[in-house]
Design a protein around this motif. Structure first.
Motif, PDB file in Angstrom:
ATOM      1  N   ARG A   1       0.946  -0.904   0.298  1.00 61.94           N
ATOM      2  CA  ARG A   1       0.212  -0.207  -0.357  1.00 61.94           C
ATOM      3  C   ARG A   1       1.251   1.345  -0.223  1.00 61.94           C
ATOM      4  O   ARG A   1       1.826   0.906   0.607  1.00 61.94           O
ATOM      5  CB  ARG A   1      -1.102   0.438   1.365  1.00 61.94           C
ATOM      6  N   THR A   2       0.511   2.374  -0.317  1.00 61.31           N
ATOM      7  CA  THR A   2       0.625   3.608  -0.213  1.00 61.31           C
ATOM      8  C   THR A   2      -0.097   4.615   0.288  1.00 61.31           C
ATOM      9  O   THR A   2      -1.192   4.272   0.112  1.00 61.31           O
ATOM     10  CB  THR A   2       1.883   3.738  -1.857  1.00 61.31           C
ATOM     11  N   ARG A   3       0.155   5.647  -0.177  1.00 61.52           N
ATOM     12  CA  ARG A   3      -0.477   6.655   0.636  1.00 61.52           C
ATOM     13  C   ARG A   3      -1.244   7.745  -0.634  1.00 61.52           C
ATOM     14  O   ARG A   3      -1.309   8.495  -0.762  1.00 61.52           O
ATOM     15  CB  ARG A   3       0.018   7.960   1.671  1.00 61.52           C
ATOM     16  N   LEU A   4      -0.305   7.098  -2.232  1.00 63.76           N
ATOM     17  CA  LEU A   4      -0.380   7.725  -3.412  1.00 63.76           C
ATOM     18  C   LEU A   4      -2.261   7.409  -3.734  1.00 63.76           C
ATOM     19  O   LEU A   4      -2.230   6.479  -3.775  1.00 63.76           O
ATOM     20  CB  LEU A   4       0.498   7.690  -4.180  1.00 63.76           C
ATOM     21  N   ARG A   5      -2.136   8.876  -4.504  1.00 67.14           N
ATOM     22  CA  ARG A   5      -3.834   8.525  -5.011  1.00 67.14           C
ATOM     23  C   ARG A   5      -3.579   9.007  -6.555  1.00 67.14           C
ATOM     24  O   ARG A   5      -2.971  10.310  -6.671  1.00 67.14           O
ATOM     25  CB  ARG A   5      -5.309   9.330  -4.610  1.00 67.14           C
ATOM     26  N   GLY A   6      -3.908   8.140  -7.137  1.00 63.73           N
ATOM     27  CA  GLY A   6      -3.380   8.696  -9.013  1.00 63.73           C
ATOM     28  C   GLY A   6      -4.395   8.053 -10.090  1.00 63.73           C
ATOM     29  O   GLY A   6      -5.086   6.831  -9.892  1.00 63.73           O
ATOM     30  N   TRP A   7      -2.802   7.805 -11.292  1.00 62.34           N
ATOM     31  CA  TRP A   7      -3.655   6.882 -11.626  1.00 62.34           C
ATOM     32  C   TRP A   7      -2.514   6.158 -12.564  1.00 62.34           C
ATOM     33  O   TRP A   7      -1.252   7.052 -12.949  1.00 62.34           O
ATOM     34  CB  TRP A   7      -3.947   8.097 -13.198  1.00 62.34           C
ATOM     35  N   TYR A   8      -2.630   4.608 -13.242  1.00 58.68           N
ATOM     36  CA  TYR A   8      -1.353   3.977 -13.132  1.00 58.68           C
ATOM     37  C   TYR A   8      -1.184   4.561 -14.703  1.00 58.68           C
ATOM     38  O   TYR A   8      -2.128   4.395 -15.320  1.00 58.68           O
ATOM     39  CB  TYR A   8      -1.484   2.587 -13.312  1.00 58.68           C
ATOM     40  N   VAL A   9      -0.643   4.482 -15.521  1.00 57.34           N
ATOM     41  CA  VAL A   9       0.374   4.663 -17.055  1.00 57.34           C
ATOM     42  C   VAL A   9       0.336   4.028 -17.495  1.00 57.34           C
ATOM     43  O   VAL A   9       0.575   3.665 -18.683  1.00 57.34           O
ATOM     44  CB  VAL A   9       1.260   5.908 -16.814  1.00 57.34           C
ATOM     45  N   ASP A  10       1.054   2.462 -17.135  1.00 57.43           N
ATOM     46  CA  ASP A  10       1.303   1.435 -17.674  1.00 57.43           C
ATOM     47  C   ASP A  10       0.584   0.395 -17.508  1.00 57.43           C
ATOM     48  O   ASP A  10      -0.088   0.009 -15.998  1.00 57.43           O
ATOM     49  CB  ASP A  10       2.975   1.201 -17.614  1.00 57.43           C
ATOM     50  N   ARG A  11       0.625  -0.734 -18.284  1.00 60.40           N
ATOM     51  CA  ARG A  11      -0.488  -1.966 -17.610  1.00 60.40           C
ATOM     52  C   ARG A  11       0.194  -2.819 -16.506  1.00 60.40           C
ATOM     53  O   ARG A  11       0.050  -3.703 -16.313  1.00 60.40           O
ATOM     54  CB  ARG A  11      -0.634  -2.831 -18.594  1.00 60.40           C
ATOM     55  N   ALA A  12       1.306  -2.938 -16.619  1.00 60.88           N
ATOM     56  CA  ALA A  12       2.147  -3.662 -15.743  1.00 60.88           C
ATOM     57  C   ALA A  12       2.278  -3.396 -14.374  1.00 60.88           C
ATOM     58  O   ALA A  12       1.984  -3.131 -12.665  1.00 60.88           O
ATOM     59  CB  ALA A  12       4.089  -3.648 -15.459  1.00 60.88           C
ATOM     60  N   ARG A  13       1.616  -1.649 -13.657  1.00 59.83           N
ATOM     61  CA  ARG A  13       0.922  -0.949 -12.802  1.00 59.83           C
ATOM     62  C   ARG A  13       2.287  -0.465 -11.871  1.00 59.83           C
ATOM     63  O   ARG A  13       2.387  -0.591 -10.635  1.00 59.83           O
ATOM     64  CB  ARG A  13       0.199  -1.444 -11.566  1.00 59.83           C
ATOM     65  N   SER A  14       3.412  -0.445 -12.961  1.00 61.96           N
ATOM     66  CA  SER A  14       4.633  -0.477 -11.683  1.00 61.96           C
ATOM     67  C   SER A  14       4.727   1.180 -12.129  1.00 61.96           C
ATOM     68  O   SER A  14       5.887   2.407 -10.865  1.00 61.96           O
ATOM     69  CB  SER A  14       5.554  -0.407 -12.352  1.00 61.96           C
ATOM     70  N   ARG A  15       4.534   2.049 -13.105  1.00 62.62           N
ATOM     71  CA  ARG A  15       4.337   3.051 -12.852  1.00 62.62           C
ATOM     72  C   ARG A  15       3.548   4.555 -13.190  1.00 62.62           C
ATOM     73  O   ARG A  15       2.344   3.976 -13.523  1.00 62.62           O
ATOM     74  CB  ARG A  15       4.827   3.926 -14.894  1.00 62.62           C
ATOM     75  N   ALA A  16       2.487   5.277 -11.804  1.00 57.98           N
ATOM     76  CA  ALA A  16       1.468   6.332 -12.139  1.00 57.98           C
ATOM     77  C   ALA A  16       2.159   8.313 -11.831  1.00 57.98           C
ATOM     78  O   ALA A  16       3.130   7.895 -11.749  1.00 57.98           O
ATOM     79  CB  ALA A  16       1.402   6.341 -10.903  1.00 57.98           C
ATOM     80  N   VAL A  17       1.429   8.524 -11.925  1.00 56.72           N
ATOM     81  CA  VAL A  17       0.769   9.847 -11.779  1.00 56.72           C
ATOM     82  C   VAL A  17      -0.035   9.882 -11.178  1.00 56.72           C
ATOM     83  O   VAL A  17      -0.730   9.202 -10.701  1.00 56.72           O
ATOM     84  CB  VAL A  17       0.386  10.606 -13.513  1.00 56.72           C
ATOM     85  N   ASP A  18       0.591  11.212  -9.719  1.00 56.56           N
ATOM     86  CA  ASP A  18      -0.723  11.195  -8.596  1.00 56.56           C
ATOM     87  C   ASP A  18      -0.909  12.504  -9.140  1.00 56.56           C
ATOM     88  O   ASP A  18      -1.044  13.037  -9.944  1.00 56.56           O
ATOM     89  CB  ASP A  18       0.538  11.142  -7.274  1.00 56.56           C
ATOM     90  N   VAL A  19      -2.104  12.456  -8.206  1.00 56.80           N
ATOM     91  CA  VAL A  19      -3.026  13.889  -8.227  1.00 56.80           C
ATOM     92  C   VAL A  19      -2.366  14.935  -8.015  1.00 56.80           C
ATOM     93  O   VAL A  19      -2.821  16.495  -9.207  1.00 56.80           O
ATOM     94  CB  VAL A  19      -4.156  13.412  -7.217  1.00 56.80           C
TER      95      VAL A  19
END
Length: 141
Positions: free
Chosen positions: A68-86
């Protein structure tokens, strides 16, 4: 080669190395600024479209475990290893993991977004950041 010529040659080499390093730094900063602009555009468009955010999770090194993380945002790859937070920060969601992360959650730090995601990786697969972000927005259309 005399002492004077040797000194001149060393000074020329030192200046050439410094100029090369300065050019590399300038290129790196320009790429980071361009990538940050792409990420900001993505966040604005995701919000405009009402793309829902989600609680982001991170993967342990070696692909073991989800944390778990405290981050909210959007995953940008299918592997869910890269994301952009809000807040428009890019995250590589791979963390050391371990018992502490399992109990209290992981705290992945933002990093400068690359213009080409996966460049230099061992699997040889890379994709321009612009393409990756467009795909993510297209997945919701």
């Amino acid at each position: 080669m005399g002492t004077e010529e040797s000194r001149d040659w060393r000074e020329q080499r030192r200046r050439a190395v410094a100029a090369h390093a300065a050019a590399d730094e300038h290129r790196r900063l320009a790429e980071q600024a361009e990538a940050a602009g792409l990420v900001a555009e993505f966040v604005a468009e995701a919000r405009r479209r009402g793309l829902p955010t989600e609680r982001l999770t991170a993967t342990g090194h070696g692909g073991r475990g989800r944390y778990r993380t405290r981050l909210r945002g959007w995953y940008v790859d299918r592997a869910r290893s890269r994301a952009v937070d809000v807040d428009g920060r890019f995250h590589l969601l791979v963390v050391p993991g371990g018992l502490r992360a399992r109990l209290f959650g992981a705290d992945p730090q933002p990093s400068p977004a690359p213009l080409v995601v996966g460049a230099g990786g061992r699997d040889g697969e890379s994709v321009p950041l612009r393409t990756l972000l467009r795909r993510r927005l297209a997945d919701t259309a």
